[in-house]
Design an enzyme around this catalytic site. Structure first.
Site, short mmCIF file in Angstrom:
data_model
loop_
_atom_site.label_atom_id
_atom_site.label_comp_id
_atom_site.label_asym_id
_atom_site.label_seq_id
_atom_site.Cartn_x
_atom_site.Cartn_y
_atom_site.Cartn_z
N SER A 100 -33.37 -7.33 -41.60
CA SER A 100 -33.96 -8.51 -42.22
C SER A 100 -33.35 -8.65 -43.61
CB SER A 100 -35.47 -8.33 -42.36
OG SER A 100 -35.71 -7.29 -43.29
N LYS A 101 -33.67 -9.72 -44.28
CA LYS A 101 -33.14 -9.95 -45.63
C LYS A 101 -33.45 -8.77 -46.54
CE LYS A 101 -31.85 -14.45 -46.50
NZ LYS A 101 -32.26 -15.82 -46.57
N ARG A 102 -34.69 -8.30 -46.44
CA ARG A 102 -35.13 -7.19 -47.29
C ARG A 102 -34.27 -5.95 -47.06
NH1 ARG A 102 -38.97 -3.43 -45.88
NH2 ARG A 102 -39.25 -4.55 -43.93
#
Ligand code: GLU
Length: 470
Positions: free
Chosen positions: A240-242
């Site tokens: 994910s982006k995180r």
């Protein structure tokens, strides 16, 4: 055989980190074999493809040093050739017109679902004569896919994967509006571009069986296929982006060097014994498909940062100054002078030894060129109590009289001074560090004093010793 690989991004967003790894593997494989690495922009989805995304992808590849050996090919520009192949298959009886309307196909799928059957095109136009064609309906062209037997993929990474042909339906090659489908376009382009090795993410694995059927229908040689497991987050979940599923430009902005990203991406899914630090030259010499791992790799920012710190220490001083200059300049709103650039270049060996990213490096270098009185951080201010300021005042008088302005001479002077006072070296050196760098962490402080020069050093010491009590 001359190896030809390709990277074929769809320009619907930035060059994400998984795509960058795919590009790297293809680039390395071609370089290792003295072959060619081609770029193809898969822009057939006109609604989702943008020029901005094409630019961002090319920019990211160029920053990573992974440009193709060709002018990037636009897949959309080749649509007539794709259509030609579909018509050839039609003419050879290996494809057929299908006149089923969308409503009809919806009803077919609904019935299959209701009956608990797998949802797939049932071949209703496969053997119907042209005379059945309804008036005024534009047909699609479907591949007459084999209905019995199996399609076998001998994947270099995944091993042999087999699908029963009864599970694959007659895919559409050309839509009713005459535009090619993605599956057809990829096969025609890979063939026409002479691609010998397809290395891509394993999210394309299921497409491959259908692509093999198209290759076979045309009687074209299959390329070698390698499907690389995707990159997961540190917790094993989809990236994910995180976790780092960002554009390559985000990594540049976070202050990573391209060679560190290359090394990191290489290790993310490919191994050579226990080697962690692998230069690009070594990677070219060693890279092979057999080293690609079969399980998903986990993205780990801490590892990337360690590698980056390594490559920062190795990087040329002038290059690093050029990298931090825009950050320093935009922070203060004016260009670096020649003298400042020279000072930062001389200071770079001490600075880069401690920095993990270009962002860190810029932050830790700023004090060298900061105007007086220097802004001190809280900890530095905490060092400058009345005693420390008094010591700095005395030391400044000694420094003023110092005849040799070198780190070694200044250090000897401070040591003698501390000893005479019955103080530990740190009691004097820490306030000096606070005064000169505005912080409690900096490169070796006598080196800092030497680089700042006598006037600036005495000025900063004076500012600190005369400052109002904290
Ligand atoms: N255009 C596809 C993508 O961006 C890649 C297709 C391929 O490598 O065959 O995922």
């Amino acid at each position: 055989m001359t190896v030809v690989t390709r990277f074929a991004p769809s320009p619907t967003g930035f060059l994400h980190i998984g795509g960058a790894r795919t590009a790297l593997f293809n680039w390395l494989y071609a370089r290792h074999h003295g072959g060619t690495f081609l770029l193809r922009i898969e822009d057939t989805d006109r609604a989702r493809s943008t020029q901005a995304a094409v630019d961002a992808i090319l920019d990211g590849l160029s920053w990573l040093g992974l440009m193709g050996d060709n002018e990037p090919v636009s897949q959309f520009d080749r649509k007539d050739r794709h259509a030609e192949v579909a018509r050839q298959l039609l003419a050879e009886g290996k494809a057929y017109h299908c006149y089923a309307s969308p409503e009809e196909l919806d009803a077919m799928r609904a019935a299959q679902k209701a009956a608990g059957q797998p949802v797939r095109y049932d071949g209703r136009w496969r053997d119907r004569p042209a005379s059945d064609a309804p008036e005024g309906v534009k047909p699609v062209i479907r591949l007459k896919a084999p209905q019995t037997g199996e399609t076998v993929l001998k994947d270099e990474v995944q091993g042999t994967v087999t699908v029963q042909n009864s599970q694959l339906d007659d895919l559409i090659l050309l839509r009713a509006d005459g535009t090619p489908t993605y599956l057809l376009a990829v096969v025609v382009d890979d063939h026409d571009m002479g691609v010998t090795h397809v290395i891509r993410g394993d999210d394309h694995l299921t497409n491959t069986f259908r692509q093999i059927q198209i290759f076979n229908a045309m009687g074209w040689d299959l390329p070698s296929f390698s499907h690389i497991p995707l990159i997961h987050g540190p917790d094993g979940a989809k990236l994910s982006k995180r976790h780092g599923a960002l554009g390559v430009d985000a990594y540049r902005d976070m202050g990573y060097l391209p060679e560190a990203i290359r090394n990191y991406l290489l290790r993310l899914g490919w191994g050579h014994g226990d080697d962690e630090i692998i230069s690009t030259e070594q990677a070219i010499a060693w890279f092979g498909l057999e080293g690609i791992g079969r399980s998903p790799s986990r993205f780990d920012f801490a590892k990337l940062e360690n590698l980056n710190a390594h490559y920062m220490r190795q990087a040329d001083d002038g290059r690093l100054v050029a990298l931090i200059a825009p950050r320093l300049e935009s922070a203060r709103g004016s260009a670096l002078t020649e003298a400042e650039t020279a000072l930062l270049t001389r200071a770079m060996p001490g600075l880069k030894a401690r920095a993990r990213t270009v962002v860190d490096l810029a932050a830790s270098a700023a004090f060298y060129i900061a105007p007086r009185p220097l802004a001190l951080d809280d900890k530095a201010r905490g060092q400058l109590n009345a005693d420390a300021r008094a010591l700095l005042g005395e030391l400044a008088a000694l420094f003023a009289a110092e005849s040799v302005w070198t780190a070694a001479a200044l250090e000897a002077r401070v040591r003698a001074f501390a000893e005479a006072k019955g103080e530990k070296l740190g009691k004097v050196a820490q306030p000096l560090r606070a005064a000169l760098s505005g912080s409690t962490v900096s490169p070796p402080i006598f080196e800092v004093a030497e680089l700042l020069g006598r006037d600036e050093t005495l000025g900063r010491m004076g500012d600190a010793s005369n400052a109002a009590p904290q």
